[in-house]
Design an enzyme around this catalytic site. Structure first.
Site, PDB file in Angstrom:
ATOM      1  N   SER A 244      40.857   5.248 160.483  1.00  0.00           N
ATOM      2  CA  SER A 244      41.475   4.995 158.889  1.00  0.00           C
ATOM      3  C   SER A 244      40.235   4.500 158.423  1.00  0.00           C
ATOM      4  O   SER A 244      39.053   5.166 158.381  1.00  0.00           O
ATOM      5  CB  SER A 244      42.525   3.898 159.021  1.00  0.00           C
ATOM      6  OG  SER A 244      42.920   3.945 157.655  1.00  0.00           O
ATOM      7  N   ASP A 573      49.254  12.646 156.862  1.00  0.00           N
ATOM      8  CA  ASP A 573      49.921  11.888 158.255  1.00  0.00           C
ATOM      9  C   ASP A 573      50.924  10.699 157.587  1.00  0.00           C
ATOM     10  O   ASP A 573      50.764   9.661 158.503  1.00  0.00           O
ATOM     11  CB  ASP A 573      48.554  11.264 158.762  1.00  0.00           C
ATOM     12  CG  ASP A 573      47.737  10.319 158.140  1.00  0.00           C
ATOM     13  OD1 ASP A 573      48.195  10.008 157.007  1.00  0.00           O
ATOM     14  OD2 ASP A 573      46.958   9.944 158.770  1.00  0.00           O
ATOM     15  N   HIS A 626      50.032   8.346 160.733  1.00  0.00           N
ATOM     16  CA  HIS A 626      48.805   7.611 160.485  1.00  0.00           C
ATOM     17  C   HIS A 626      48.272   6.416 161.749  1.00  0.00           C
ATOM     18  O   HIS A 626      47.293   6.533 162.316  1.00  0.00           O
ATOM     19  CB  HIS A 626      48.679   6.772 159.258  1.00  0.00           C
ATOM     20  CG  HIS A 626      47.156   6.423 159.137  1.00  0.00           C
ATOM     21  ND1 HIS A 626      46.242   7.052 158.741  1.00  0.00           N
ATOM     22  CD2 HIS A 626      46.670   4.937 158.609  1.00  0.00           C
ATOM     23  CE1 HIS A 626      45.113   6.519 158.665  1.00  0.00           C
ATOM     24  NE2 HIS A 626      45.398   5.408 158.327  1.00  0.00           N
TER      25      HIS A 626
END
Length: 671
Positions: A244, A573, A626
């Site tokens: 991320s 995602d 995610h």
């Protein structure tokens, strides 16, 4: 004779009469008891009783399922969980080779208290973030105060020191039972990894990237750790696995480590080439996350907007005075790292009022999104089929005030210069009267209502004009954070100005290291609706110190079915759109480009989302979400194989399910 008869009555008859009295007494008592029960009101069934019973039933059912699951044979159809990738690869001879460094993203890393105010007594080195979160319920205002940073410096407030939790436990679990890195760590352990060759590069994710070095020397410690792991593991290069926001944090690190001291780490231009084998970016947010815009504007995302619409008083009750969203905004606007996630590249990347790379994406039939649809009109006398081309969605309008503004052609939209917004920031607003307002202050308190209305009259904001909007409504945050981050596209990467650290985390304003043997991976999930742009409206609340803007959750049913609850969705995602995750590996860095002058090999590896088949399968086995993707067996296998020495070619090269290649072709950028 008479006396004898009276004596007999006394002896024999009297006891019978006494017994009768006792029975009558019992009957009377029972009747009184019945009457009292009838008069006594029944206990009212309260809402909390229903909640307790429901929770009790759910817990009992869940524990019963777990009990049966552990009692039943493991080979029954539908109950067999896939073998762990680490176990399977180990049986095939795969073993630990390259040291591995894990880099967590925003929010998922734990934070602990080292110094605090009197209200934090007893919390020394206790987790304030990541863990049980019990302190939120015990002392919420104290908890919020200690998670905030100084609004002027972006560093610690006076008398408060909150630091990142060190070690692998920093981000293995976000909360009890909610894994982040735990599954990947366990599988790495299966093939021989332990703390001597596995390291979690924990850092305070609230700070700007350069401030993690200024305050904590986090970048220096990461440099030293990689050098130590390189030497102690037989001069084997390191495999870095960021997640991320961690991917752009490590991008910043690579520029920092090679830059000369004191602004950089002084490692020299060959440091990355010498120490790093591959960077396996999971759920990368290279070009930003549109969801960040909603967070800054109104402390909302899709889910919060739905809750706010269904139960308006739950989050911002004027009677109870919760002001939950105002508190969240006040705290989060002190976190400079959030600005790093704003969309980068402006309209060239994200589109303008009438164009975007994902413009023909169809949410209700994604598998046929690029095919024309046939229709036969009833009044067509010749009975011929005709093409029906769906209208395009204007994703480039990241913020639209009103559903109609998100759909009209740009020629029909009213445009007002954003410069006028600043001139309307003054102290005459009713919100500036602190004596009559609540205790929660946000930067909206310095913006009068007329200015907010003028902002909404502008109707549409793209990735370019959005920054001007944010500078108007969050001037302190933007002034402070933009000293550390930039969101443009470089015309000339050799310009000396790009030696400044504010450009280092933007892949469009910096070069990759001179490391031709290094590999760069973009690993991310696809097949989940992901927030891309928003329909906003003015908040109906006239309360002092309230958030004047909110997502219009009533806006629904846009073109192609992509508008739901005031949010336009694209493929991604669930957090990062495909455009942000895959563009750099698909085009920006592909081959020798001005962003990748050494020609470092890049690979796009996508993982198609598949929901769990049952409750027992777990969150991440085939997930593309995610965070849940960190448990995806295919992704874990890819990471383990590269850590064990495999190359991108040996993995099979690119694996693409989305339209990222077509999107990249539509973006006219000089590479």
């Amino acid at each position: 004779m008479a006396t004898s008869i009276r004596l007999r009555k006394l002896i024999f008859l009297e006891p019978v009469r006494l017994s009768s009295n006792n029975e009558q007494s019992k009957i009377d008592t029972e009747e009184k008891s019945k009457r009292n029960k009838q008069k006594r009101p029944h206990k009212q069934w309260r809402c909390i009783d229903s909640c307790c019973w429901i929770i009790g039933y759910l817990c009992t059912t869940w524990w019963l399922i777990l009990f049966l699951y552990n009692c039943l044979p493991a080979n029954l159809p539908g109950l067999k969980v896939p073998e762990a990738p680490g176990v399977r690869l180990r049986s095939g001879g795969t073993a630990a080779l390259h040291p591995v460094v894990l880099v967590p993203g925003i929010v998922t890393g734990g934070l602990e208290l080292w110094e605090g105010r009197p209200c934090s007594d007893g919390l020394f080195r206790r987790r304030l973030w990541g863990g049980s979160f019990t302190e939120i319920l015990k002392r919420p205002m104290c908890w919020l105060e200690h998670l905030s940073l100084d609004n002027e410096t972006g560093l610690d407030p006076p008398g408060i020191r909150v630091r990142a939790v060190p070690g692998l436990v920093a981000a293995d679990y976000f909360g009890p039972g909610y894994f982040v890195w735990a599954v990947l760590i366990k599988n790495l352990a299966h093939i021989g990894y332990e703390e001597k060759n596995l390291y979690m590069a924990a850092y305070d994710w609230r700070l700007s990237f350069q401030n993690t070095e200024t305050r904590d020397q986090a970048l220096s410690r990461l440099k030293s750790k990689i050098e130590l792991m390189y030497v102690t593991n037989g001069n084997k290069k390191v495999v870095v696995v960021p997640h991320s926001m961690g991917v752009i944090y490590f991008l910043h690190f690579m520029k920092w480590v090679e830059a000369p001291a004191p602004i950089g780490g002084g490692g020299g231009p060959d440091w990355c080439s010498k120490h790093i084998k591959a960077i396996m970016n999971i759920g990368p947010a290279f070009l930003g996350v549109p969801k960040t815009v909603g967070s800054i504007l109104s402390a909302e995302s899709k889910d919060v907007a739905v809750i706010r619409a269904m139960a308006p008083g739950l989050l911002d009750s004027e009677i109870l005075g919760f002001q939950t969203l105002e508190h969240v905004m006040r705290v989060s606007r002190t976190w400079d790292s959030i600005i790093s996630l704003l969309p980068k590249g402006g309209e060239i990347i994200w589109g303008n009022k009438d164009w975007s790379p994902e413009e023909d994406y169809v949410c209700d039939s994604a598998d046929k999104s690029h095919l024309p649809r046939f229709e036969t009109k009833g009044n067509n006398t010749d009975g011929q089929n005709i093409f029906h081309i769906p209208e395009l969605t204007n994703y480039g309008r990241i913020i639209s005030f009103g559903k109609s503004a998100s759909e009209l052609h740009s020629s029909e939209l009213v445009t007002i210069s954003s410069k006028n917004h600043v001139s309307m920031r003054n102290g005459t607003s009713p919100q500036s009267n602190a004596a009559s307002c609540g205790k929660v202050w946000t930067e909206y308190d310095d913006v009068n209502r007329e200015s907010i209305e003028q902002i909404s009259e502008n109707k549409v904001y793209t990735a370019k004009t959005l920054l001007d909007l944010l500078r108007d409504i969050a001037p302190k945050m933007m002034k402070r954070a933009e000293a550390h981050f930039s969101h443009g596209i470089a015309d000339d990467l050799d310009d000396p100005k790009y030696d400044h650290y504010k450009y280092w985390s933007n892949p469009l304003e910096t070069k990759l290291p001179n490391a031709p043997d290094m590999e760069m991976y973009c690993l991310y999930g696809v097949g989940i609706p992901t927030e891309r742009s928003y329909v906003y409206k003015l908040s109906a609340s006239s309360r002092c110190r309230s958030i004047p803007l909110q997502i219009d959750s009533s806006a629904d049913g846009g073109h192609n079915g992509c508008l739901k609850g005031g949010v336009y969705f694209v493929d991604g995602d669930s957090t990062v759109p495909v455009l942000s995750s895959g563009f750099m590996c698909a085009k920006g860095w592909r081959g020798k480009t001005r962003f990748n002058p050494a020609g470092m090999a890049t690979y796009v590896r996508e993982y198609k989302h598949k929901a769990p088949a049952n409750l027992l399968e777990g969150r991440g086995v085939w997930s593309g979400a995610h965070v849940d993707i960190m448990g995806n067996v295919a992704l874990i296998e890819d990471v383990l194989r590269v850590a064990a020495g495999a190359s991108g070619v040996e993995l099979g090269g690119d694996k693409i399910y989305s339209e990222i290649v077509k999107m990249a072709e539509r973006i006219k950028i000089r590479v």
